[in-house]
Design a protein around this motif. Structure first.
Motif, PDB file in Angstrom:
ATOM      1  N   THR B 218       0.838  -1.210   0.000  1.00  0.00           N
ATOM      2  CA  THR B 218       0.000   0.000   0.000  1.00  0.00           C
ATOM      3  C   THR B 218       0.867   1.250   0.000  1.00  0.00           C
ATOM      4  O   THR B 218       0.660   2.182  -0.784  1.00  0.00           O
ATOM      5  CB  THR B 218      -0.854   0.069   1.273  1.00  0.00           C
ATOM      6  N   SER B 219       1.813   1.245   0.917  1.00  0.00           N
ATOM      7  CA  SER B 219       2.676   2.402   1.043  1.00  0.00           C
ATOM      8  C   SER B 219       3.470   2.623  -0.240  1.00  0.00           C
ATOM      9  O   SER B 219       3.644   3.757  -0.688  1.00  0.00           O
ATOM     10  CB  SER B 219       3.597   2.175   2.229  1.00  0.00           C
ATOM     11  N   SER B 220       3.931   1.539  -0.852  1.00  0.00           N
ATOM     12  CA  SER B 220       4.689   1.665  -2.100  1.00  0.00           C
ATOM     13  C   SER B 220       3.844   2.312  -3.179  1.00  0.00           C
ATOM     14  O   SER B 220       4.307   3.164  -3.937  1.00  0.00           O
ATOM     15  CB  SER B 220       5.141   0.293  -2.583  1.00  0.00           C
ATOM     16  N   ARG B 221       2.567   1.910  -3.233  1.00  0.00           N
ATOM     17  CA  ARG B 221       1.696   2.472  -4.255  1.00  0.00           C
ATOM     18  C   ARG B 221       1.527   3.971  -4.030  1.00  0.00           C
ATOM     19  O   ARG B 221       1.546   4.760  -4.965  1.00  0.00           O
ATOM     20  CB  ARG B 221       0.328   1.785  -4.200  1.00  0.00           C
ATOM     21  N   LEU B 222       1.390   4.359  -2.775  1.00  0.00           N
ATOM     22  CA  LEU B 222       1.217   5.784  -2.479  1.00  0.00           C
ATOM     23  C   LEU B 222       2.495   6.570  -2.726  1.00  0.00           C
ATOM     24  O   LEU B 222       2.485   7.793  -2.753  1.00  0.00           O
ATOM     25  CB  LEU B 222       0.768   5.973  -1.033  1.00  0.00           C
ATOM     26  N   ASN B 223       3.615   5.875  -2.887  1.00  0.00           N
ATOM     27  CA  ASN B 223       4.839   6.564  -3.265  1.00  0.00           C
ATOM     28  C   ASN B 223       5.088   6.480  -4.763  1.00  0.00           C
ATOM     29  O   ASN B 223       6.197   6.702  -5.231  1.00  0.00           O
ATOM     30  CB  ASN B 223       6.026   5.994  -2.505  1.00  0.00           C
ATOM     31  N   GLY B 224       4.066   6.094  -5.485  1.00  0.00           N
ATOM     32  CA  GLY B 224       4.159   6.135  -6.933  1.00  0.00           C
ATOM     33  C   GLY B 224       4.699   4.882  -7.578  1.00  0.00           C
ATOM     34  O   GLY B 224       4.868   4.837  -8.792  1.00  0.00           O
TER      35      GLY B 224
END
Lengths: 499, 355, 355
Positions: B218-224
């Motif tokens: 999830t966090s990776s996705r929010l970092n693009g």
């Protein structure tokens, strides 16, 4: 009417590899009192509670319950001797029914009597006015309901000591009031309650005594009437505090020119109704509203974190398409998510990698930073934000909450955004870091960055924002600026009394 | 901040377990039979002077496993699960390779073309696995169970149920020795594959992206980061490794038997990843660890053969060693060790303070 | 806040169970309509149980472990080892069938005990431990007897030949005589196991604890459940049931062979998945597992009935069916609000969630 000592802990110490989390801490709880346990993040509150509930075993020290010395080996053991706990994170099983979640892990019977259990659960739910059926699967309930179920379970366990570890962070005001009523009721029945919270208002509303911890050591134990707010804060931080006054309200400001970011009729799959929004250079504005009102969902829509289902976006007057985080990042938007643990940090990666990741992704898959570049970025921001870490190669998960948040902030500052969204950047972190973050926000605004700031503490928003968008039921309920920015007015707008 | 006693040592600690395991095997062999390590030059059937001995056969025999272990490490790190279809995949790759080779004379061009063809075919299957994992959010072991079940049957179908043989000097060289070169060719292929991985890790963000996705998607996705693509990519990378491993094995044997080629290799590959100190739940990874893990497994097998253990029973002994290995490396035992060390350090500190 | 819903949402377990049961009956009825013949003969239906009693048992055993979020791939190996050991014991002459049953239970219990201890108390990944367990069991089988053996103990053969007639079911032979349908003793055992496991998972505190652990083991700990002990017992129970399955397998085939029950663990996993058990744990039902196993076998009979007799077709269709169910589960669970699929834009059909 303070009763006798229900629980006492003497000389409790606990260390983890590399860290001394508790040193020789004493704590006592009378029956029939609500006792606040206060301290900054990393002060040792959670560790103390986990020692008390048997999640950790203390290295040394003695725990007495009702005058008798006890050894608590497991959460199960704690439950058996009458200590029940509600944790900050919901510690229930999402795949089981509400009724099972209330009763599982209790009792010694080899078999489960479903009918008895569901009946019992239904009456408990009714008593606590939790609007959910006993037979429903927990995962299908809202977070607030889940938290209420956890509280109902703990209260129902006929305990002598009830521990509430930040139970209010996912409850709305109504539910908090309900909880307080419950706490007072239990208190009158002689239950000793340990209450951990970051909200000072709540402490002064319900608690009788306060114990303050700092750096794993006991600072002192106080009657609530002997300890004014300011002193409590200074005890927690370990220094005299007049920093709050340094941050003045931004007051009324005019922002000229084209909006940096503008949305028309933006809506997302997470259920936010179409809304209009803009922000201008150097402006700090905020979204406010009750939990679940759509304030987080709105900013997630701006950042493209949820699936966009409608609306137009303009960046500096030019139309742009933002349907994924990377597109938002390329337009100079940064987003610090609400849930630091699950959406923010990448816990096993080093502080350095956590800082550079966003900029690195913007630079591209095939163009990694050299090691020296990455180190330089990390060093710069560790110093600039005063991040306390053993080294830049330490995994971020071993930092305290406030420092983790600073790392995430550093990550976005490094991308040099023109528009920064901060969703609850101060939740669950200590007072000192809260102030630092507010100062950073104001400094960024002064440098011409626009910032959207969300916080559940209205005071904090008032100190930083010059314009507030109030959300209700996933709709924009109003926009407040200038003289309308008073606590009273905001509350009434949220409640729907002002149009 | 709470006082810090010492900095946790992280450097290279993940390689301790596999290296220790290798060391134990080596010491055992030194004591039991020093001649185990003797390497000699012999002339083989085709008139080449080549190196021979247990060490060489360990290095040579672990080639397929080492290559698969590298790919498996990436998949494990990115998706937090394992691909159990690599053996079946190798059968498909081998069958396609043989099918193309059979269509003409085995010249260099044709071999290259056949390799590309089988690479492409197996990458399609890899993408299928990857899509199930990345897009449909299915646990990797379950997603790859499909190909695990059907893969060897698909391989059967490629060559119409026959087990054709292939021959040719060049194929022989690839599976054995190049003339004048005493070191077996598969060893060079492992080195080349490893070098490719090293280059990819150096000149792209593969490591950062894969680790970030594996730790917190999830966090990776929010970092693009395009998490779907990274997971898919990891399976495609593994597929390429499967193709290489399959082709090596076909060249070695000179035939393709879809039922037996690289049978059970997925289990060994996963073990290699685990022995290499990688968490099977994903996140941080060490390719070197996995490769060492592969050689540990092969060394163990070779040692057991040298001890005249019947080939079918080797599995049992291997299992015991593996259990011992993971038990020693288990978090609980590690915690106990750290605790013991801490109390020892504290005591010494206290003693030092008193004197 | 939840709105007042007129209909309470179904729990995931019940929902997936319904899909499986409907699929099985749908498939079987369709087969009866299209191919008639064998499918209309009750004996063929019962043979599905007769031939797969052991599979049903280990699928149930596996469901217990999978509900708690674990996995046990040693179950197939335990069948192989215990059936071979029983044959050797029975051929010893002096031993009774009862002794053989005890031996088989003992082997299962020993595996469950050791694996359970290592997994729950040393916190080692279950995949690795049970994989090693499988290797160990298969290797031990060849040590017990390197060649296939057939049991000749008369007492045992009598039991093996025992057919329980179902007086109300049957078919008419060519001469118009009524042939009652029969089931083997193993089927009775298997159905008893299904019933017991169902009761344990549904009504016992232990069973509910397993669901809680599978749902969120950290929470389960906080709720006062002894996670380690429950987990340990789940593996122990699984091992014992696998031992039972070994005996049942022998009752059906009457011989011990190192190739017995090859790939049974993967079939059992597939049956559990088709039956609606999630590998992540916390969701599943043993009745679903039973129907999962039956569906798996029905599709095989359908493939044969439709004229595709080569064995590779069966494997391919099994794989396809598995694929279908896995996709179905994934889509269903995503639509029911457990997180969106990462489908690319052009593939998103019916955007938005229902709720």
């Amino acid at each position: 009417m303070p009763g006798e000592i229900a629980l006492s802990m003497k000389g409790v110490s606990k260390s983890f590899p590399g860290v001394r989390a508790l040193q020789n801490v004493d704590f006592s709880l009378r029956s029939g009192e609500i006792h606040a346990l206060m301290g900054e993040n990393g002060a040792g509150k959670s560790t103390l509670i986990k020692v008390l509930t048997g999640v950790y075993s203390g290295d040394s020290g003695e725990i007495k319950l009702g005058g008798k010395s006890v050894i608590i080996k497991s959460p199960q053991g704690a439950q058996e001797i009458g200590i029940s706990t509600v944790y900050q994170e919901i510690t229930l099983c999402p795949n089981l029914t509400v009724a099972e979640n209330i009763y599982i892990g209790r009792g010694k019977k080899a078999f489960v009597n479903w009918r008895w259990m569901e009946k019992g659960a239904a009456s408990i739910l009714e008593r606590f006015q939790i609007p959910v059926k006993a037979t429903q699967q927990l995962a299908k309930c809202s977070i607030a309901v889940q938290q209420m179920v956890a509280i109902a379970r703990a209260v129902d366990m006929d305990c002598k000591v009830l521990i509430l570890d930040e139970p209010t962070s996912s409850l709305d005001e109504q539910e908090v009031l309900k909880l307080f009523g419950l706490m007072r009721d239990l208190k009158s029945r002689g239950v000793g309650i340990i209450f951990v919270t970051h909200f000072l208002d709540q402490v002064y509303e319900v608690c009788d005594r306060i114990t303050v911890l700092r750096n794993g050591e006991l600072v002192g134990e106080y009657e609530i009437k002997d300890l004014p707010r300011v002193e409590l804060v200074s005890k927690m931080m370990g220094k005299e505090l007049d920093e709050i006054s340094q941050i003045a309200s931004p007051g009324e400001k005019k922002f000229e020119g084209e909006p940096v970011y503008e949305a028309l009729g933006l809506s997302s799959a997470s259920g936010v109704k179409p809304f209009d929004f803009f922000i201008k250079k150097g402006e700090v504005n905020g979204f406010t509203g009750l939990l679940g009102s759509g304030r987080s969902e709105s900013v997630r829509a701006i950042f493209g974190a949820d699936k966009i289902i409608g609306g137009k976006v303009k960046i500096n007057g030019k139309e742009a398409k933002i349907s994924s985080p990377i597109q938002a990042m390329k337009q100079g938007i940064g987003y610090l998510p609400e849930d630091r643990k699950s959406d923010g940090i990448i816990d096993d990666l080093s502080v350095r990698d956590n800082i550079i990741v966003a900029l690195q992704v913007m630079k591209g898959f095939f163009r990694p930073f050299s090691k020296s570049e990455a180190e330089r970025f990390a060093d710069t921001y560790i110093e600039a934000l005063g991040i306390k870490t053993a080294s830049k190669n330490t995994p971020i998960k071993s930092l305290s909450g406030g420092n983790q948040q600073k790392v995430i902030l550093a990550r976005w500052l490094l991308t040099n955004p023109q528009y920064l969204i901060l969703d609850e950047p101060t939740r669950g972190i200590d007072v000192g870091t809260k102030l630092e973050i507010q100062k950073i926000v104001l400094k960024l605004a002064a440098d011409g960055v626009c910032v959207t700031f969300i916080s559940s503490e209205i005071e904090e928003m008032l100190r930083t924002c010059s314009r507030l968008i109030v959300m209700r039921d996933r709709n924009v309920a109003g926009e407040l600026l200038g003289s309308e920015l008073t606590q009273d007015h905001i509350m009434r707008t949220i409640a729907g009394e002002v149009k | 901040m709470p006082k810090t006693l010492r900095r946790p040592s992280v450097s290279l600690s993940h390689l301790i377990v596999p290296l220790l395991a290798l060391l134990v095997i080596v010491i055992f062999n030194v004591i039991h039979d020093p001649s185990f390590f003797s390497v000699s030059l012999v002339v083989n059937n085709s008139g080449n002077t080549v190196l021979s001995g247990n060490l060489v056969s360990i290095l040579n025999g672990a080639s397929e496993l080492a290559i698969l272990a590298m790919g498996m490490t990436i998949v494990t790190a990115a998706s937090g699960g394992q691909d159990i279809s690599v053996g079946a995949g190798a059968a498909i790759a081998g069958s396609v390779f043989v099918k193309v080779i059979k269509s003409g004379n085995s010249s260099l061009g044709l071999i290259l073309f056949a390799f590309l063809a089988c690479c492409l075919a197996i990458m399609l299957f890899g993408a299928f696995n990857g899509a199930l994992v990345a897009i449909f959010k299915i646990q990797p072991m379950i997603a790859t169970l499909i190909l695990f079940t059907a893969g060897r049957s698909i391989a059967y179908w490629v060559n119409g149920g026959a087990t054709p043989t292939v021959s040719g000097d060049l194929l022989g060289y690839l599976g054995g020795f190049f003339p004048g070169m005493p070191v077996p060719t598969p060893v060079f292929i492992v080195i080349a594959t490893g070098a490719l991985f090293a280059l990819a890790l150096k000149f792209t963000n593969l490591r950062l992206y894969v680790q970030a996705v594996g730790i917190n998607s999830t966090s990776s996705r929010l970092n693009g980061i395009n998490t779907t693509w990274i997971k898919l990519l990891s399976f495609i990378i593994l597929a390429a490794c499967v193709a290489i491993a399959g082709v090596i094995r076909v060249c070695r044997l000179g035939l393709i038997n879809h039922e037996t080629i690289l049978l059970d290799i997925e289990m060994d590959a996963i073990l290699a990843v685990a022995i290499g100190g990688n968490a099977l739940s994903g996140g941080k990874f060490s390719l070197a660890g996995s490769v060492i893990g592969a050689y540990v497994i092969q060394a163990l097998t070779t040692t057991l053969y040298a001890l005249k253990v019947p080939s079918n029973a080797v599995k049992s002994y291997k299992a015991i060693v593996i259990i011992a290995l993971v038990a020693v490396g288990s978090p609980v035992i590690k915690k106990l060790l750290v605790k013991a060390r801490d109390s020892f350090l504290l005591k010494r500190k206290a003693a030092g303070g008193a004197s | 806040m939840t709105k007042n819903k007129s209909k309470q949402p179904l729990s995931d377990t019940i929902f997936l169970l319904r899909i499986t049961v409907c699929t099985f009956f749908g498939m079987y009825i369709l087969a009866m309509l299209i191919w008639g013949g064998g499918f209309l003969n009750p004996q063929q239906f019962l043979d599905m149980f007769n031939n797969n009693a052991a599979l049903i048992i280990i699928s149930c055993a596996l469901s217990i472990v999978m509900v708690a979020g674990g996995i046990d791939i040693s179950v197939g190996g335990i069948i192989t080892l215990s059936s071979m050991s029983c044959v050797v014991l029975l051929d010893d002459g002096s031993s009774s069938v009862f002794m053989a049953l005890l031996l088989s239970l003992g082997i299962g219990a020993a595996f469950g005990l050791v694996q359970g201890l290592l997994i729950s108390y040393l916190e080692i990944q279950p995949f690795i431990i049970t994989l090693a367990g499988m290797f160990f069991a298969k290797g031990m089988t060849t040590i017990v007897s390197a060649t296939p053996r057939t049991a000749a103990n008369p007492e045992f053969l009598a039991l093996k030949g025992l057919r329980i007639k179902l007086p109300f079911l049957g078919s008419y032979g060519k001469a118009g005589n009524f042939i009652p349908s029969t089931i083997e003793l193993g089927v009775v055992i298997a159905l008893a196991v299904v019933a017991i496991v169902f009761l344990v998972l549904r009504w016992s505190r232990f069973g509910r604890n397993l669901y809680a652990i599978g749902g969120n083991s950290q929470s389960a700990l906080m709720l006062g459940i002894n996670v380690k002990r429950s987990r340990f017992f789940s593996y122990l129970l699984c091992g014992v049931l696998a031992g039972v399955a070994g005996f049942v397998y022998l009752l059906h085939t009457g011989s011990g062979d190192a190739a017995n029950a090859a790939g049974a663990e993967m079939e059992a996993i597939a049956a559990s998945i088709i039956g609606g058990t999630l590998l992540t744990g916390g969701v599943g039902n043993v009745i679903g597992t039973l129907f999962g196993a039956l569906s798996l076998k029905t599709i095989t009979s359908i493939v044969i009935a439709s004229g595709l007799r080569e064995p590779y077709w069966q494997k391919i269709t099994t794989g396809a069916m598995l694929c279908l169910f896995i996709l179905l589960q994934s889509i269903v669970l995503a639509r029911r609000g457990k997180g969106q699929l990462a489908l690319p834009q052009w593939l998103k059909i019916g955007a938005g969630k229902k709720e």
